[in-house]
Write an enzyme that holds these catalytic residues in place. Sequence first.
Site, PDB file in Angstrom:
ATOM      1  N   CYS A 113       0.867  -1.176   0.000  1.00 23.31           N
ATOM      2  CA  CYS A 113       0.000   0.000   0.000  1.00 23.31           C
ATOM      3  C   CYS A 113       0.901   1.223   0.000  1.00 23.31           C
ATOM      4  O   CYS A 113       1.855   1.293   0.779  1.00 23.31           O
ATOM      5  CB  CYS A 113      -0.886  -0.013   1.245  1.00 23.31           C
ATOM      6  SG  CYS A 113      -1.940   1.434   1.381  1.00 23.31           S
ATOM      7  N   HIS A 154      -9.237  -3.767  -1.992  1.00 23.35           N
ATOM      8  CA  HIS A 154      -8.248  -3.031  -1.191  1.00 23.35           C
ATOM      9  C   HIS A 154      -8.693  -1.574  -1.019  1.00 23.35           C
ATOM     10  O   HIS A 154      -8.674  -1.037   0.090  1.00 23.35           O
ATOM     11  CB  HIS A 154      -6.880  -3.123  -1.892  1.00 23.35           C
ATOM     12  CG  HIS A 154      -5.767  -2.395  -1.190  1.00 23.35           C
ATOM     13  ND1 HIS A 154      -4.718  -3.043  -0.571  1.00 23.35           N
ATOM     14  CD2 HIS A 154      -5.537  -1.063  -1.008  1.00 23.35           C
ATOM     15  CE1 HIS A 154      -3.907  -2.138  -0.039  1.00 23.35           C
ATOM     16  NE2 HIS A 154      -4.373  -0.930  -0.299  1.00 23.35           N
ATOM     17  N   GLU A 155      -9.116  -0.954  -2.122  1.00 28.43           N
ATOM     18  CA  GLU A 155      -9.488   0.469  -2.061  1.00 28.43           C
ATOM     19  C   GLU A 155     -10.809   0.675  -1.320  1.00 28.43           C
ATOM     20  O   GLU A 155     -10.978   1.667  -0.611  1.00 28.43           O
ATOM     21  CB  GLU A 155      -9.560   1.083  -3.466  1.00 28.43           C
ATOM     22  CG  GLU A 155      -8.301   0.921  -4.330  1.00 28.43           C
ATOM     23  CD  GLU A 155      -7.011   1.298  -3.628  1.00 28.43           C
ATOM     24  OE1 GLU A 155      -7.047   2.124  -2.701  1.00 28.43           O
ATOM     25  OE2 GLU A 155      -5.953   0.747  -4.007  1.00 28.43           O
ATOM     26  N   HIS A 158     -10.152   0.818   2.228  1.00 25.92           N
ATOM     27  CA  HIS A 158      -9.683   2.160   2.618  1.00 25.92           C
ATOM     28  C   HIS A 158     -10.867   3.062   2.956  1.00 25.92           C
ATOM     29  O   HIS A 158     -10.842   3.803   3.939  1.00 25.92           O
ATOM     30  CB  HIS A 158      -8.896   2.818   1.476  1.00 25.92           C
ATOM     31  CG  HIS A 158      -7.426   2.525   1.489  1.00 25.92           C
ATOM     32  ND1 HIS A 158      -6.586   2.935   2.492  1.00 25.92           N
ATOM     33  CD2 HIS A 158      -6.627   1.868   0.608  1.00 25.92           C
ATOM     34  CE1 HIS A 158      -5.342   2.544   2.239  1.00 25.92           C
ATOM     35  NE2 HIS A 158      -5.337   1.887   1.091  1.00 25.92           N
TER      36      HIS A 158
HETATM   37 ZN   LIG Z   1      -3.762   0.944   0.211  1.00 24.10          ZN
END
Ligand SMILES: [Zn+2]
Length: 164
Positions: A113, A154-155, A158
Amino acid sequence: MVKEIIRDVNLLQIKAEDAVKEDIDGVAQDLLDTLQANSHRCIGMAANMIGIAKAIIAVDTQAEARAMAANAAQGAGMAGLAATAGNGEGLLLMLNPRYTKKSPRTYSVKEGCLSLSGERVAERHQWVEVIYRDMQWQKRKQRFAGLTAEIIQHEMDHLAGILI
Ligand SMILES: [Zn+2]
């Protein structure tokens, strides 16, 4: 406008609020510009990473094809991917993405990341179906698999304030 990448974990753990249409020309464009500027080392970005807690992500949908081409050419894996940085084409921007379906099967994968150091293991679904609004504020529903699905998960983590 290209923005600085946030690495403060306290800021990164703030949950994103829904984006509005007016964010398209502001935050969303900044996110695209910043991902493009970092395309040699980054294949996805959430608005939290440029310091705006809005539900907007940008995804490099050509990363998987580039990784495969790099592997075929030199067996270099992610190093090869970095060497064949994207040209900004194939960047997909999603506002207010939500899952409508996820594959029952998951797998473990090591991820990096841009906001964090090193790599960590994450559990990802093989495919995900997502509804979102695009840069024209049109509602879209789409299914993604492979690396693109992994980047999206993954995003979207976030946006929920979840880090790998
Ligand atoms: Zn990330």
